[in-house]
Design a protein around this motif. Structure first.
Motif, PDB file in Angstrom:
ATOM      1  N   VAL A   7     -14.092 -10.402   0.284  1.00 36.05           N
ATOM      2  CA  VAL A   7     -13.668  -9.928   1.613  1.00 36.05           C
ATOM      3  C   VAL A   7     -12.765  -8.715   1.413  1.00 36.05           C
ATOM      4  O   VAL A   7     -11.693  -8.817   0.802  1.00 36.05           O
ATOM      5  N   GLY A   8     -13.219  -7.545   1.925  1.00 36.46           N
ATOM      6  CA  GLY A   8     -12.416  -6.324   1.836  1.00 36.46           C
ATOM      7  C   GLY A   8     -12.966  -5.369   0.785  1.00 36.46           C
ATOM      8  O   GLY A   8     -13.208  -5.770  -0.360  1.00 36.46           O
ATOM      9  N   GLY A  10     -11.439  -2.420  -0.171  1.00 31.73           N
ATOM     10  CA  GLY A  10     -10.409  -1.496  -0.665  1.00 31.73           C
ATOM     11  C   GLY A  10     -10.431  -1.495  -2.187  1.00 31.73           C
ATOM     12  O   GLY A  10     -11.374  -2.015  -2.809  1.00 31.73           O
ATOM     13  N   THR A  12      -8.785  -3.244  -4.317  1.00 29.67           N
ATOM     14  CA  THR A  12      -8.801  -4.579  -4.925  1.00 29.67           C
ATOM     15  C   THR A  12     -10.201  -5.169  -4.900  1.00 29.67           C
ATOM     16  O   THR A  12     -10.720  -5.621  -5.933  1.00 29.67           O
ATOM     17  N   PRO A  57      -1.781   9.969   3.438  1.00 28.47           N
ATOM     18  CA  PRO A  57      -2.031  10.643   2.162  1.00 28.47           C
ATOM     19  C   PRO A  57      -1.970   9.704   0.968  1.00 28.47           C
ATOM     20  O   PRO A  57      -1.117   8.811   0.920  1.00 28.47           O
ATOM     21  N   HIS A  61      -1.380   7.884  -9.274  1.00 32.95           N
ATOM     22  CA  HIS A  61      -0.514   8.101 -10.442  1.00 32.95           C
ATOM     23  C   HIS A  61      -0.400   6.798 -11.209  1.00 32.95           C
ATOM     24  O   HIS A  61      -0.404   5.709 -10.612  1.00 32.95           O
ATOM     25  N   TYR A 187       6.588  11.777  -8.797  1.00 30.20           N
ATOM     26  CA  TYR A 187       6.255  10.748  -9.797  1.00 30.20           C
ATOM     27  C   TYR A 187       6.395  11.370 -11.175  1.00 30.20           C
ATOM     28  O   TYR A 187       6.075  12.549 -11.351  1.00 30.20           O
ATOM     29  N   ASP A 219     -16.164  -8.760  10.479  1.00 30.63           N
ATOM     30  CA  ASP A 219     -14.997  -9.576  10.152  1.00 30.63           C
ATOM     31  C   ASP A 219     -15.542 -10.814   9.438  1.00 30.63           C
ATOM     32  O   ASP A 219     -16.498 -11.429   9.927  1.00 30.63           O
ATOM     33  N   TYR A 220     -14.981 -11.167   8.289  1.00 30.73           N
ATOM     34  CA  TYR A 220     -15.550 -12.263   7.499  1.00 30.73           C
ATOM     35  C   TYR A 220     -15.652 -13.555   8.309  1.00 30.73           C
ATOM     36  O   TYR A 220     -16.524 -14.396   8.067  1.00 30.73           O
ATOM     37  N   TYR A 327       2.405  -2.145   6.025  1.00 32.65           N
ATOM     38  CA  TYR A 327       3.553  -2.498   5.169  1.00 32.65           C
ATOM     39  C   TYR A 327       4.053  -3.910   5.476  1.00 32.65           C
ATOM     40  O   TYR A 327       4.573  -4.151   6.573  1.00 32.65           O
ATOM     41  N   TYR A 362       3.789  -4.739  -1.078  1.00 32.27           N
ATOM     42  CA  TYR A 362       3.319  -3.353  -1.198  1.00 32.27           C
ATOM     43  C   TYR A 362       2.980  -3.052  -2.655  1.00 32.27           C
ATOM     44  O   TYR A 362       3.788  -3.321  -3.555  1.00 32.27           O
ATOM     45  N   ALA A 368      -2.474  -2.057  -7.626  1.00 26.23           N
ATOM     46  CA  ALA A 368      -3.538  -2.867  -7.015  1.00 26.23           C
ATOM     47  C   ALA A 368      -4.724  -2.973  -7.986  1.00 26.23           C
ATOM     48  O   ALA A 368      -5.296  -4.054  -8.174  1.00 26.23           O
TER      49      ALA A 368
HETATM   50  C1  LIG Z   1       0.822   4.964   4.420  1.00 29.17           C
HETATM   51  C2  LIG Z   1       0.542   4.556   2.996  1.00 29.17           C
HETATM   52  C3  LIG Z   1       0.541   5.533   1.986  1.00 29.17           C
HETATM   53  C4  LIG Z   1       0.253   5.159   0.676  1.00 29.17           C
HETATM   54  N1  LIG Z   1       0.272   6.139  -0.290  1.00 29.17           N
HETATM   55  C5  LIG Z   1      -0.014   5.810  -1.570  1.00 29.17           C
HETATM   56  C6  LIG Z   1       0.004   6.813  -2.579  1.00 29.17           C
HETATM   57  O1  LIG Z   1       0.242   8.006  -2.339  1.00 29.17           O
HETATM   58  N2  LIG Z   1      -0.250   6.420  -3.860  1.00 29.17           N
HETATM   59  C7  LIG Z   1      -0.530   5.121  -4.197  1.00 29.17           C
HETATM   60  O2  LIG Z   1      -0.751   4.830  -5.370  1.00 29.17           O
HETATM   61  N3  LIG Z   1      -0.584   4.158  -3.234  1.00 29.17           N
HETATM   62  C8  LIG Z   1      -0.350   4.468  -1.946  1.00 29.17           C
HETATM   63  N4  LIG Z   1      -0.414   3.499  -0.968  1.00 29.17           N
HETATM   64  C9  LIG Z   1      -0.841   2.131  -1.337  1.00 29.17           C
HETATM   65  C10 LIG Z   1      -2.391   1.954  -1.315  1.00 29.17           C
HETATM   66  O3  LIG Z   1      -2.894   2.273  -0.046  1.00 29.17           O
HETATM   67  C11 LIG Z   1      -2.723   0.500  -1.690  1.00 29.17           C
HETATM   68  O4  LIG Z   1      -2.319   0.278  -3.029  1.00 29.17           O
HETATM   69  C12 LIG Z   1      -4.208   0.140  -1.600  1.00 29.17           C
HETATM   70  O5  LIG Z   1      -4.741   0.478  -0.356  1.00 29.17           O
HETATM   71  C13 LIG Z   1      -4.368  -1.374  -1.853  1.00 29.17           C
HETATM   72  O6  LIG Z   1      -5.742  -1.713  -1.825  1.00 29.17           O
HETATM   73  P1  LIG Z   1      -6.215  -3.139  -1.289  1.00 29.17           P
HETATM   74  O7  LIG Z   1      -7.663  -3.231  -1.596  1.00 29.17           O
HETATM   75  O8  LIG Z   1      -5.330  -4.215  -1.806  1.00 29.17           O
HETATM   76  O9  LIG Z   1      -5.984  -3.099   0.290  1.00 29.17           O
HETATM   77  P2  LIG Z   1      -6.675  -2.250   1.446  1.00 29.17           P
HETATM   78  O10 LIG Z   1      -6.894  -0.849   1.004  1.00 29.17           O
HETATM   79  O11 LIG Z   1      -5.858  -2.486   2.663  1.00 29.17           O
HETATM   80  O12 LIG Z   1      -8.095  -2.949   1.625  1.00 29.17           O
HETATM   81  C14 LIG Z   1      -8.248  -4.221   2.247  1.00 29.17           C
HETATM   82  C15 LIG Z   1      -9.569  -4.202   2.993  1.00 29.17           C
HETATM   83  O13 LIG Z   1      -9.817  -5.522   3.521  1.00 29.17           O
HETATM   84  C16 LIG Z   1     -10.406  -5.371   4.784  1.00 29.17           C
HETATM   85  N5  LIG Z   1     -10.193  -6.610   5.572  1.00 29.17           N
HETATM   86  C17 LIG Z   1      -8.998  -7.141   5.935  1.00 29.17           C
HETATM   87  N6  LIG Z   1      -9.193  -8.228   6.707  1.00 29.17           N
HETATM   88  C18 LIG Z   1     -10.535  -8.396   6.834  1.00 29.17           C
HETATM   89  C19 LIG Z   1     -11.344  -9.318   7.532  1.00 29.17           C
HETATM   90  N7  LIG Z   1     -10.807 -10.282   8.301  1.00 29.17           N
HETATM   91  N8  LIG Z   1     -12.696  -9.216   7.427  1.00 29.17           N
HETATM   92  C20 LIG Z   1     -13.261  -8.215   6.690  1.00 29.17           C
HETATM   93  N9  LIG Z   1     -12.526  -7.273   6.035  1.00 29.17           N
HETATM   94  C21 LIG Z   1     -11.177  -7.362   6.100  1.00 29.17           C
HETATM   95  C22 LIG Z   1      -9.681  -4.184   5.400  1.00 29.17           C
HETATM   96  O14 LIG Z   1     -10.423  -3.621   6.470  1.00 29.17           O
HETATM   97  C23 LIG Z   1      -9.557  -3.256   4.196  1.00 29.17           C
HETATM   98  O15 LIG Z   1     -10.648  -2.350   4.115  1.00 29.17           O
HETATM   99  C24 LIG Z   1      -0.064   3.808   0.348  1.00 29.17           C
HETATM  100  C25 LIG Z   1      -0.046   2.840   1.361  1.00 29.17           C
HETATM  101  C26 LIG Z   1       0.259   3.200   2.652  1.00 29.17           C
HETATM  102  C27 LIG Z   1       0.278   2.133   3.716  1.00 29.17           C
END
Ligand SMILES: Cc1cc2nc3c(=O)[nH]c(=O)nc-3n(C[C@H](O)[C@H](O)[C@H](O)COP(=O)(O)OP(=O)(O)OC[C@H]3O[C@@H](n4cnc5c(N)ncnc54)[C@H](O)[C@@H]3O)c2cc1C
Length: 391
Positions: A7-8, A10, A12, A57, A61, A187, A219-220, A327, A362, A368
């Motif tokens: 699920v997701g 991103g 991860t 953005p 790094h 950084y 949505d899952y 956040y 965070y 991640a």
């Molecule tokens: C404003 C901001 C700026 C940032 N800038 C930086 C930076 O410059 N450098 C850096 O290294 N890191 C940065 N980060 C951190 C970076 O964005 C995260 O490390 C990264 O997005 C984490 O990935 P993730 O897969 O854990 O989560 P996410 O990227 O949030 O992915 C999770 C996914 O799960 C999906 N999902 C959630 N719930 C459901 C559901 N019920 N059904 C189906 N899908 C679902 C979401 O839609 C999403 O696509 C920043 C974060 C923010 C908020």
């Protein structure tokens, strides 16, 4: 049909799906509620042809060669050293606050004296959290710390979190340091870059594998059900014998049974300007002016050559269930609720939790990715031991 459901999509989810598909040779279904992969790191070309980071953005790094080499399989890089600045009393100073920032704001003799004391006390190159610097006994340094706290961090923190720095967990205030250095880079990691053809391209290459199928706009909860008594997972109404990797919100997974974990969300106000550049560096913070926290000009990151430019203003506010949870709010009472969910998750052996939403923490992208790789290693070891015992 599938051995794993993720699920997701991103960082991860993509890392785990990629590893499972290529190393375990198992079939993976990714379920993503958005209409694209890449999670919060997604970038796209707008109607003027400018590459913008849709959810704010992103600068990659890492100090870790292994993470760098792993991601380099899926992208070439454009080297980029990130710099940020803030307007303090109308003067633009490097952020995080450093010895050069002191020089911008104080008379020469005083700046030299403060810098000398900081280097003597903490050592050149060290990073001191602002709340720690405020505890210093030296009267001049204490004044400096109070000045930085009030002019740089207090209002910015309030705009971002709706709280004062003292009301947040140390892992946030640790991200508000004073750098005892003249190096203005944000950084200081060995590897710093932007994917040469954008993040979206990186994700496409990562997930381009016949063992991976992606279900977008879903949505899952529309296709997966979890029986919280038997712990059984069903996919499209049928028992699912594989593993569910969950990178969404942990409280949502457990139907908010211990209450809702609060988040801050951000509204990104994108403006396209008919000129080549708006500001000299990528990111300028406005701790004390305006309602937005900062303005970022993506072209400095992407290196794109274009007659127009796009800038993004960030407005932070409390997050409702309809908003994007950016956040987690690290306060004791929230971390206590999270700990209950974390304990509950142990009762579900077929569910693997990873990512900033599942961990209510965070993470920068490199972290991640590192955590997802480590989760995969655990799964790999488990599969190997099951194989060796014939189960
Ligand atoms: C404003 C901001 C700026 C940032 N800038 C930086 C930076 O410059 N450098 C850096 O290294 N890191 C940065 N980060 C951190 C970076 O964005 C995260 O490390 C990264 O997005 C984490 O990935 P993730 O897969 O854990 O989560 P996410 O990227 O949030 O992915 C999770 C996914 O799960 C999906 N999902 C959630 N719930 C459901 C559901 N019920 N059904 C189906 N899908 C679902 C979401 O839609 C999403 O696509 C920043 C974060 C923010 C908020």
């Amino acid at each position: 049909m599938f051995d794993y459901i993720v699920v997701g999509a991103g960082f991860t989810g993509a890392v785990l799906a990629e590893r499972i598909a290529t190393q375990l040779k198992k079939r993976v279904l990714i379920i993503e509620q958005r209409n694209h992969i890449g999670g919060n790191c997604y970038d796209q070309y707008n109607e003027d042809g400018l590459l913008v980071h849709k959810y704010g953005p992103r600068v990659f790094h890492t100090p870790d060669k292994q993470i760098w080499e792993y991601l380099s399989q899926f992208t070439e890089w454009k080297s980029y050293q990130h710099k940020a600045a803030a307007y303090v009393d109308g003067v633009l100073v490097p952020i995080p606050f450093n010895l050069n920032s002191i020089e911008c704001l104080f008379p020469k003799y005083l700046a030299e004296e403060l810098s000398r004391k900081l280097i003597e006390l903490f050592g050149y190159g060290s990073k001191i959290p602002i709340l720690e610097l405020r505890k210093t006994e030296d009267a001049e340094l204490k004044l400096l710390a109070d000045f930085i706290y009030n002019k740089v961090y207090l209002n910015y923190t309030y705009k971002q979190w709706g709280l004062k720095p003292e009301e947040l967990d140390e892992y946030v205030t640790g991200r508000m340091p004073i750098y005892i250095t003249r190096d203005d880079r944000h950084y200081h990691d060995k590897y710093q870059a932007i994917p040469r053809f954008g993040y979206n391209q990186l994700f496409k290459r990562m997930l381009n594998n016949s063992n991976i199928k992606i279900m977008l706009n879903t949505d899952y909860r529309e296709v997966v059900t979890i029986n919280h008594h038997t712990k059984q997972v069903k996919f499209m109404g049928h028992a699912f014998e594989g593993k569910l990797i969950f990178t969404g919100k942990i409280d949502e997974l457990f139907d908010y049974c211990y209450g809702e974990l609060p988040y801050r969300t951000v509204d990104f106000n994108v403006k396209v300007l008919q000129k080549e550049h708006y500001q000299d560096i990528a990111c300028i913070n406005y701790p004390n002016d305006y309602d937005f926290t900062r303005v970022t000009e993506a072209k400095h990151l992407t290196g794109q050559v274009h007659p127009y430019t796009a800038i993004v203003e960030e407005y932070h506010r409390p997050c409702t269930r309809k908003d994007v949870p950016y956040y987690p709010i690290p306060q004791q009472q929230n971390l206590a609720i999270y700990a209950q969910y974390q304990q509950l998750a142990l009762e579900y052996p077929s569910i693997i939790l990873s990512g900033h939403l599942a961990d209510y923490h965070y993470y920068d992208m490199n972290v991640a990715v590192a955590m997802a790789l480590s989760k995969f290693d655990q799964e790999l070891q488990l599969q190997k031991s099951l194989l060796s015992t014939g189960r």
